[in-house]
Write an enzyme that holds these catalytic residues in place. Structure first.
Site, short mmCIF file in Angstrom:
data_model
loop_
_atom_site.label_atom_id
_atom_site.label_comp_id
_atom_site.label_asym_id
_atom_site.label_seq_id
_atom_site.Cartn_x
_atom_site.Cartn_y
_atom_site.Cartn_z
N CYS A 4 0.86 -1.18 0.00
CA CYS A 4 0.00 0.00 0.00
C CYS A 4 0.90 1.23 0.00
O CYS A 4 2.13 1.12 0.09
CB CYS A 4 -0.94 0.00 1.21
SG CYS A 4 -0.11 -0.26 2.79
N THR B 258 6.25 6.45 -6.74
CA THR B 258 7.13 7.17 -7.66
C THR B 258 6.87 8.67 -7.64
O THR B 258 7.77 9.45 -7.93
CB THR B 258 6.98 6.64 -9.09
OG1 THR B 258 5.62 6.81 -9.53
CG2 THR B 258 7.35 5.17 -9.18
N ARG C 47 12.77 -0.32 -3.70
CA ARG C 47 12.00 -0.66 -4.89
C ARG C 47 12.74 -0.17 -6.13
O ARG C 47 13.14 0.99 -6.20
CB ARG C 47 10.62 -0.01 -4.82
CG ARG C 47 9.63 -0.56 -5.85
CD ARG C 47 8.34 0.24 -5.82
NE ARG C 47 7.22 -0.48 -6.40
CZ ARG C 47 6.08 0.08 -6.80
NH1 ARG C 47 5.92 1.40 -6.68
NH2 ARG C 47 5.11 -0.63 -7.32
N ASP D 169 -2.87 -2.36 -2.52
CA ASP D 169 -2.36 -1.31 -3.41
C ASP D 169 -3.08 0.02 -3.18
O ASP D 169 -3.01 0.92 -4.02
CB ASP D 169 -2.45 -1.71 -4.89
CG ASP D 169 -1.63 -0.79 -5.80
OD1 ASP D 169 -0.55 -0.35 -5.37
OD2 ASP D 169 -2.07 -0.50 -6.93
N TYR E 264 9.34 -3.82 -9.94
CA TYR E 264 8.08 -3.54 -10.63
C TYR E 264 8.38 -3.43 -12.11
O TYR E 264 9.18 -2.59 -12.54
CB TYR E 264 7.47 -2.25 -10.11
CG TYR E 264 6.06 -1.97 -10.58
CD1 TYR E 264 5.18 -3.00 -10.90
CD2 TYR E 264 5.60 -0.66 -10.69
CE1 TYR E 264 3.89 -2.74 -11.32
CE2 TYR E 264 4.30 -0.39 -11.11
CZ TYR E 264 3.45 -1.42 -11.41
OH TYR E 264 2.17 -1.16 -11.84
N HIS F 264 2.88 -7.53 -8.15
CA HIS F 264 1.69 -7.79 -8.96
C HIS F 264 1.92 -8.85 -10.04
O HIS F 264 1.48 -8.69 -11.20
CB HIS F 264 1.17 -6.49 -9.58
CG HIS F 264 1.23 -5.31 -8.65
ND1 HIS F 264 0.96 -5.40 -7.30
CD2 HIS F 264 1.55 -4.00 -8.88
CE1 HIS F 264 1.10 -4.21 -6.73
NE2 HIS F 264 1.46 -3.36 -7.67
#
Length: 305
Positions: free
Chosen positions: A32, A77, A124, A257, A157, A181
């Site tokens: 999240c 981001t 990330r 998310d 990702y 995901h």
């Protein structure tokens, strides 16, 4: 500072239903975000989008409403490498949240150690071209080597079509690797198609690779329709997530998310997303591993020894 949200992008759904599925005690929402608020935590000048505000208080209220006990908050981001909003949320969580940061090569060891003390447990690396500018892989590898010493992991990702060109880099990372995901498969190509088969083989060959079986609202072609009064939406994504849960029961995670950045066609009901879980993890044992055992082992290992 006043920020205008990117036109056409939706605000998060403020009236989520109460899930019918009762989460196991200690369940973790393992993916999240928090956005701003922009007047307190300004968005990055280099961002590709400007979201609506989504505060720590609103996130924790959703956590309680859905029945989760903890959160893993992932740096978005739109905040670039300024992790202040995430770290502020961690400080307010009373130990019930961990974080994933974004860092640059220039980050100091002292800054990394301070992040660790705050509850950061990974970084990330984003390879989705429409969201971020390219970062040289040697820089990312250097960062991975430094965070490995802290016991952190790397979250990656990317979109499924790009996995062939990225796989060698991913397999060279010196940490646990967590895929966001399911690598964003094209569900129209089918669970037995070559694209998803490559991802399954990637996980099978590399025991350090985990996957979040999350975000059906981003992947679905059929959409959020619940048929015949049932609360099973996003049915076309179920076979993909269920396959990973069944094949790799000790290396899967799940998250809402929230607040669902960059969505334009519909904004999901988070209660309905929770009711997606028993369709992909069909036994109490698999549900416990997905929602409690696995995220606790990765993010709160000191409590699982």
């Amino acid at each position: 500072m006043k920020f205008e949200k990117t036109p056409g992008w939706l605000d998060w759904y403020a009236g989520p239903s109460k899930p019918r599925f009762k989460l196991p005690d200690g369940a973790v929402d393992a993916h999240c975000h928090v956005f701003g608020p922009g007047d307190e935590f300004p968005f990055a000048p280099e961002r590709k989008y400007t979201p609506c505000d989504a505060s720590k208080h609103q996130l924790f209220a959703l956590r309680d409403h859905l029945g989760f006990s903890r959160n893993v908050i992932v740096q978005a981001t739109c905040h670039g490498a300024d992790n202040s909003a995430v770290i502020d949320a961690l400080a307010a969580s009373n130990g019930k949240a961990r974080g994933i940061a974004t860092v640059k090569r220039s980050v100091t060891d002292a800054e990394l150690e301070a992040m660790h003390a705050a509850g950061i447990r990974g970084v990330r690396f984003n390879f989705v071209k429409r969201l971020v500018d390219f970062t040289p892989k040697d820089e990312l590898m250097e960062i991975a080597g430094r965070i490995a010493k802290l016991g952190w992991h790397v979250v990656i990702y990317f979109e499924a079509v790009d996995l062939p060109e990225l796989m060698d880099f991913f397999t060279a990372l010196p940490t646990t690797v967590v895929v966001d995901h399911m690598g964003r498969p094209d569900v129209a190509k089918g669970v037995d198609g070559e694209e998803f088969a490559l991802f399954v083989d990637f996980m099978r060959r590399h025991n350090n690779v985990w996957s979040k079986v999350s975000c059906p609202e981003r992947l679905s072609v059929s959409g959020p329709r619940a048929l015949h009064g049932e609360r099973q939406a996003y049915r076309d994504v179920v076979p993909f997530a269920r396959r990973l849960v069944e094949l790799f029961p000790e290396r899967v995670l799940w998250g809402t998310d929230w607040p669902h950045p960059n969505l334009k066609d519909h904004m999901p009901d988070d209660g309905l997303l929770v009711d997606f879980i028993p369709h992909i993890a069909v036994t109490p044992e698999s549900q416990y591993r997905l929602l409690v055992g696995n995220p606790m082992r990765l993010y709160w290992p000191e409590e699982t020894r």
